[in-house]
Scaffold this motif. Structure first.
Motif, short mmCIF file in Angstrom:
data_model
loop_
_atom_site.label_atom_id
_atom_site.label_comp_id
_atom_site.label_asym_id
_atom_site.label_seq_id
_atom_site.Cartn_x
_atom_site.Cartn_y
_atom_site.Cartn_z
N ALA A 279 -60.63 -13.47 -39.54
CA ALA A 279 -60.67 -12.00 -39.42
C ALA A 279 -59.36 -11.46 -38.87
O ALA A 279 -58.82 -10.45 -39.35
N VAL A 280 -58.81 -12.12 -37.84
CA VAL A 280 -57.60 -11.59 -37.22
C VAL A 280 -56.38 -11.79 -38.12
O VAL A 280 -55.48 -10.95 -38.16
N THR A 281 -56.35 -12.88 -38.88
CA THR A 281 -55.20 -13.12 -39.76
C THR A 281 -55.31 -12.35 -41.07
O THR A 281 -54.29 -12.16 -41.75
N ASP A 282 -56.50 -11.93 -41.45
CA ASP A 282 -56.69 -11.18 -42.69
C ASP A 282 -56.69 -9.66 -42.49
O ASP A 282 -56.93 -8.92 -43.44
N ALA A 283 -56.44 -9.19 -41.28
CA ALA A 283 -56.49 -7.75 -41.00
C ALA A 283 -55.56 -6.99 -41.94
O ALA A 283 -54.39 -7.33 -42.09
N ALA A 284 -56.09 -5.97 -42.58
CA ALA A 284 -55.32 -5.21 -43.57
C ALA A 284 -54.09 -4.57 -42.97
O ALA A 284 -53.04 -4.46 -43.62
N ALA A 285 -54.17 -4.15 -41.71
CA ALA A 285 -53.03 -3.49 -41.07
C ALA A 285 -51.82 -4.41 -40.96
O ALA A 285 -50.67 -3.95 -40.94
N ALA A 286 -52.08 -5.72 -40.88
CA ALA A 286 -50.99 -6.68 -40.80
C ALA A 286 -50.66 -7.28 -42.16
O ALA A 286 -49.51 -7.63 -42.43
N ARG A 287 -51.65 -7.42 -43.00
CA ARG A 287 -51.47 -8.14 -44.27
C ARG A 287 -50.99 -7.26 -45.42
O ARG A 287 -50.26 -7.73 -46.30
N LEU A 288 -51.38 -6.01 -45.42
CA LEU A 288 -51.11 -5.14 -46.57
C LEU A 288 -50.02 -4.11 -46.33
O LEU A 288 -49.68 -3.35 -47.23
N VAL A 289 -49.45 -4.08 -45.13
CA VAL A 289 -48.42 -3.09 -44.80
C VAL A 289 -47.09 -3.81 -44.67
O VAL A 289 -46.95 -4.74 -43.87
N GLY A 290 -46.11 -3.39 -45.47
CA GLY A 290 -44.80 -4.03 -45.43
C GLY A 290 -44.17 -3.97 -44.06
O GLY A 290 -44.18 -2.94 -43.39
N GLY A 291 -43.62 -5.10 -43.63
CA GLY A 291 -42.94 -5.16 -42.35
C GLY A 291 -43.84 -5.43 -41.17
O GLY A 291 -43.34 -5.72 -40.08
N GLN A 292 -45.16 -5.33 -41.34
CA GLN A 292 -46.08 -5.53 -40.23
C GLN A 292 -46.52 -7.00 -40.16
O GLN A 292 -46.40 -7.75 -41.12
N GLY A 293 -47.04 -7.36 -38.99
CA GLY A 293 -47.54 -8.71 -38.81
C GLY A 293 -48.34 -8.81 -37.54
O GLY A 293 -48.66 -7.81 -36.89
N LEU A 294 -48.69 -10.04 -37.17
CA LEU A 294 -49.44 -10.31 -35.96
C LEU A 294 -48.48 -10.80 -34.88
O LEU A 294 -47.49 -11.47 -35.16
N ALA A 295 -48.80 -10.50 -33.64
CA ALA A 295 -48.03 -11.03 -32.53
C ALA A 295 -48.51 -12.44 -32.21
O ALA A 295 -49.70 -12.66 -31.97
N LEU A 296 -47.60 -13.40 -32.24
CA LEU A 296 -47.88 -14.75 -31.77
C LEU A 296 -47.18 -14.92 -30.42
O LEU A 296 -45.95 -14.93 -30.35
N ARG A 297 -47.96 -15.03 -29.37
CA ARG A 297 -47.44 -15.19 -28.01
C ARG A 297 -47.55 -16.65 -27.60
O ARG A 297 -48.59 -17.28 -27.83
N ILE A 298 -46.49 -17.17 -26.98
CA ILE A 298 -46.39 -18.59 -26.70
C ILE A 298 -46.04 -18.79 -25.22
O ILE A 298 -45.12 -18.15 -24.71
N LYS A 299 -46.77 -19.69 -24.57
CA LYS A 299 -46.47 -20.03 -23.17
C LYS A 299 -46.23 -21.52 -23.05
O LYS A 299 -47.09 -22.34 -23.36
N ARG A 300 -45.03 -21.86 -22.58
CA ARG A 300 -44.67 -23.25 -22.34
C ARG A 300 -44.36 -23.45 -20.85
O ARG A 300 -43.93 -22.50 -20.18
N PRO A 301 -44.54 -24.66 -20.32
CA PRO A 301 -44.32 -24.89 -18.89
C PRO A 301 -42.91 -24.50 -18.46
O PRO A 301 -41.92 -24.86 -19.12
N GLY A 302 -42.83 -23.77 -17.38
CA GLY A 302 -41.53 -23.39 -16.83
C GLY A 302 -40.83 -22.30 -17.60
O GLY A 302 -39.66 -21.98 -17.30
#
Length: 297
Positions: A83-106
């Motif tokens: 559902a989150v990866t298929d959201a039309a606001a991110a999938r069907l609108v040019g230039g848009q996407g999902l935020a991928l947030r990453i946490k690594r030690p330190g």
């Protein structure tokens, strides 16, 4: 939303350490692929080395949903990720996407904007509450960005080089500021790569020019006239690069032909920004928003 070490937030869904989705291996977070432009030397050995550009960053997660004895919950988690990866606001609108947030030690949380390219579960062991999961994402802009944006607001009429010292007596001397960070108009990209600002001009003002002093690059809107409270926003981010009105309308026609949005970046470190406009009330404002940019996690 805070993240713990080895956790990933994909569009609001947290996976990784301490969650029901275990991330076994992650690839694609190092040096992005190169889009080379080398050319064979005519009638000679070897090639001519053309410019190397970064291609989109492909990120793969080798993961597994592990909820022992609860196959329904495993199916629900797959459905949540779909559902989150298929959201039309991110999938069907040019230039848009999902935020991928990453946490690594330190390291602080950093993020990319991604599109889902693959979400492939294996249901052979779902009855036991175990579903291997292959996730593939594409970040069209391979640069890592700070999790939180930085913002500064610049009024008209401030002297970035200093002012008059009171009381004013003849002869008059103009005093210089000595500490750049204490003067208005300075922005700091604390990262290691060029950051791309969003600039909002709020009226009343007319004939606007925004200048990045170190590079000398300027964005000029010579025919723009903003009423009090109205604004125009210039977005220089890769994949966006738009000039819009507060009502969503296109304002790019106000930008002069010599103005290059695609070159108006903030290099690592401190930069001075200046802007000029006609404003009889001295109430117009320029708001600059950016995310520190990094070449690595």
């Amino acid at each position: 939303m805070p993240l713990e070490d080895f956790q990933y937030d994909l569009g609001g869904v947290v996976i990784g350490a301490g969650t029901s989705v275990q991330v076994i291996e992650t690839t694609g977070l190092g040096r992005p692929p190169v889009r080379e432009s080398d050319v064979d030397q005519p009638s000679m050995d070897g090639q001519f080395a053309g410019p190397d550009y970064w291609a989109g960053r492909q990120i793969q997660f080798d993961a597994a949903i592990k909820i022992p004895g609860d196959p329904a919950a495993c199916h629900d988690m797959v459905a949540t990720l779909q559902a989150v990866t298929d959201a039309a606001a991110a999938r069907l609108v040019g230039g848009q996407g999902l935020a991928l947030r990453i946490k690594r030690p330190g390291r602080p949380v950093k993020q990319l904007t991604v599109r889902a390219r693959k979400l492939d579960p294996e249901y052979g062991k779902v009855i036991h509450g175990y579903v291997p999961l292959d996730i593939e994402l594409l970040a069209h802009d391979p640069t890592f960005y700070a999790d939180e944006p930085s913002t500064t607001e610049l009024p008209l009429g401030w002297l970035t080089g200093g002012g008059f010292a009171a009381p004013v007596t003849a002869p008059i001397y103009v005093q210089d500021g000595t500490v750049a960070a204490d003067r208005p108009g300075w922005v700091t990209n604390q990262g290691t790569a060029d950051a791309w600002p969003i600039m909002r001009i709020t009226g009343p003002c007319a004939n606007v020019t925004i200048t990045h002093v170190v590079s000398g690059r300027s964005l000029t809107l010579p025919t723009l006239s903003l009423a009090a409270g109205r604004w125009v926003e210039i977005d220089t981010r890769p994949g966006y690069r738009t000039v819009t009105w507060d009502n969503g309308g296109n304002a790019s026609t106000y930008l002069s032909p010599a103005s290059r949005i695609d070159l108006f970046s903030l290099p690592p470190g401190q930069s001075e920004m200046r802007w000029t406009a006609f404003d009889g009330t001295n109430s117009a404002r320029l708001r600059v928003t950016w995310r520190d940019a990094y070449i690595a996690l």
